[in-house]
Design an enzyme around this catalytic site. Structure first.
Site, short mmCIF file in Angstrom:
data_model
loop_
_atom_site.label_atom_id
_atom_site.label_comp_id
_atom_site.label_asym_id
_atom_site.label_seq_id
_atom_site.Cartn_x
_atom_site.Cartn_y
_atom_site.Cartn_z
N LYS A 80 47.52 1.12 4.89
CA LYS A 80 47.17 2.48 5.31
C LYS A 80 45.84 2.96 4.74
O LYS A 80 45.21 3.86 5.31
CB LYS A 80 48.28 3.44 4.91
CG LYS A 80 49.57 3.29 5.69
CD LYS A 80 49.45 3.82 7.11
CE LYS A 80 50.80 3.94 7.78
NZ LYS A 80 50.69 4.50 9.14
N SER B 118 52.99 -5.50 5.22
CA SER B 118 52.14 -4.32 5.38
C SER B 118 52.13 -3.37 4.19
O SER B 118 51.24 -2.53 4.08
CB SER B 118 52.54 -3.54 6.63
OG SER B 118 53.92 -3.21 6.60
#
Length: 324
Positions: A51, A307
């Site tokens: 992110k 992720s």
């Protein structure tokens, strides 16, 4: 809209700020999967998830006068931390709207990075979008959405540029790229990057069972939604794919894969034991698909993106206990 040019521009803005995460491999994981498995550990990225890429891309793309007023975001934790970190580095204020049942670690980390945290009752049906819009207008802040935001998608797409370059260096041209998928920012960004830089690779979205809105949307050709956003894989439990991300995924991605919570916990443990990396549940579903859903894969080589790694210690303990 986001395209390869936007991703390349985001990559230039990220230069000197982002961590270029490697591709990792373990013969033990290859044996479990029955094929070659390469892992892209975005859990090693700043703030512990991919992110940061989208956050820096979006903030750095703002006109200076607008950026100086500050930014606002809503997130269960990883986008929150990415925005908080990037905002602090740019010397601007950040307000983050987070569910009151978000993992304590993510709430604490977001505050520690200098952001103001406003919580809301996700389980009770409060709308983070409505709260965010009101605060943004009241304070003059720029809202940066977690996935349905062109410059965020562009930033996440830099992960795909790295995958393409690293795979080429390893002599890999054809592969299925498994991506942990919530709203689709990372998945659509990687798909756009690979379309331009590694067109023989296919992106496959991976979600938890019971929260497979993207897989169902891809099959139906229209956006489908989930009845709930509460489960083990908090980082990727979105209501539905984005209005911007879905058309990209529908055009470029292969069929979605849904994995069980047990498979996710086992993948977290295997990532730790075999690669020495820490994956949170939402960050481990792609690896779970690579290891335990071989019958749904076609390529001899798969690349799984881990992720994020911002896992609650109790949950991580549950994962490791399964290997005891």
């Amino acid at each position: 809209m986001t395209d390869l040019a936007a991703i390349l521009a985001a990559n230039a803005r990220l230069e000197g700020h982002v961590r270029r995460t490697p591709l990792l491999e373990s013969p033990f994981l290859n044996d479990i999967a029955g094929r070659r498995v390469l892992v892209k550990p975005e859990c090693l990225q700043h703030t512990g998830s991919f992110k940061f890429r989208g956050a820096w891309s979006a903030i750095s793309a703002l006109p200076e006068e607008q950026r100086a007023k500050g930014v606002l975001a809503y997130s269960s934790g990883n986008h929150a931390q990415g925005i908080a970190y990037a905002a602090r580095a740019h010397g601007i204020p950040a307000v983050i709207i987070m569910p009151d049942n978000a993992p304590t670690l993510k709430l604490e980390n977001t505050r520690a990075l200098g952001a103001e945290v406003v919580t809301y009752d996700r389980a009770g049906g409060e709308s983070r979008e409505a709260i965010g819009a009101a605060i943004a207008i009241e304070r003059g802040l720029t809202l940066i959405r977690p996935y349905d935001e062109p410059m965020v998608i562009a930033g996440q797409g830099t992960t795909g540029l790295e995958i393409a370059a690293q795979a080429t260096e390893m002599g890999i041209i054809t592969a299925e790229v498994l991506v942990c998928c919530g709203g689709g920012g990372l998945t659509s960004g990687i798909a756009l990057a690979l379309e331009g830089k590694a067109p023989d690779m296919t992106v496959r979205p991976v979600e938890p069972q019971g929260f497979d809105d993207v897989a169902r949307s891809l099959r139906a050709g229209t956006i489908q939604s989930n009845p709930s956003e509460v489960g083990l894989c908090d980082a990727i439990l979105t209501k539905q794919p984005g209005e911007i991300t879905f058309p990209i995924m529908h055009r470029l991605c292969g069929a979605g894969i849904a994995v069980s919570d047990i498979e996710t916990l086992d993948a977290m443990a295997q990532a730790f034991l075999r690669l020495k990396i820490v994956a949170e549940p939402g960050g481990a579903v792609a690896l779970a698909a690579a290891l335990y859903h071989g019958d749904e894969l076609d390529a001899d080589t798969v690349i799984a993106v881990v992720s994020g790694g911002n896992v609650d210690p109790v949950v991580f303990g549950r994962a490791l206990a399964r290997m005891g």
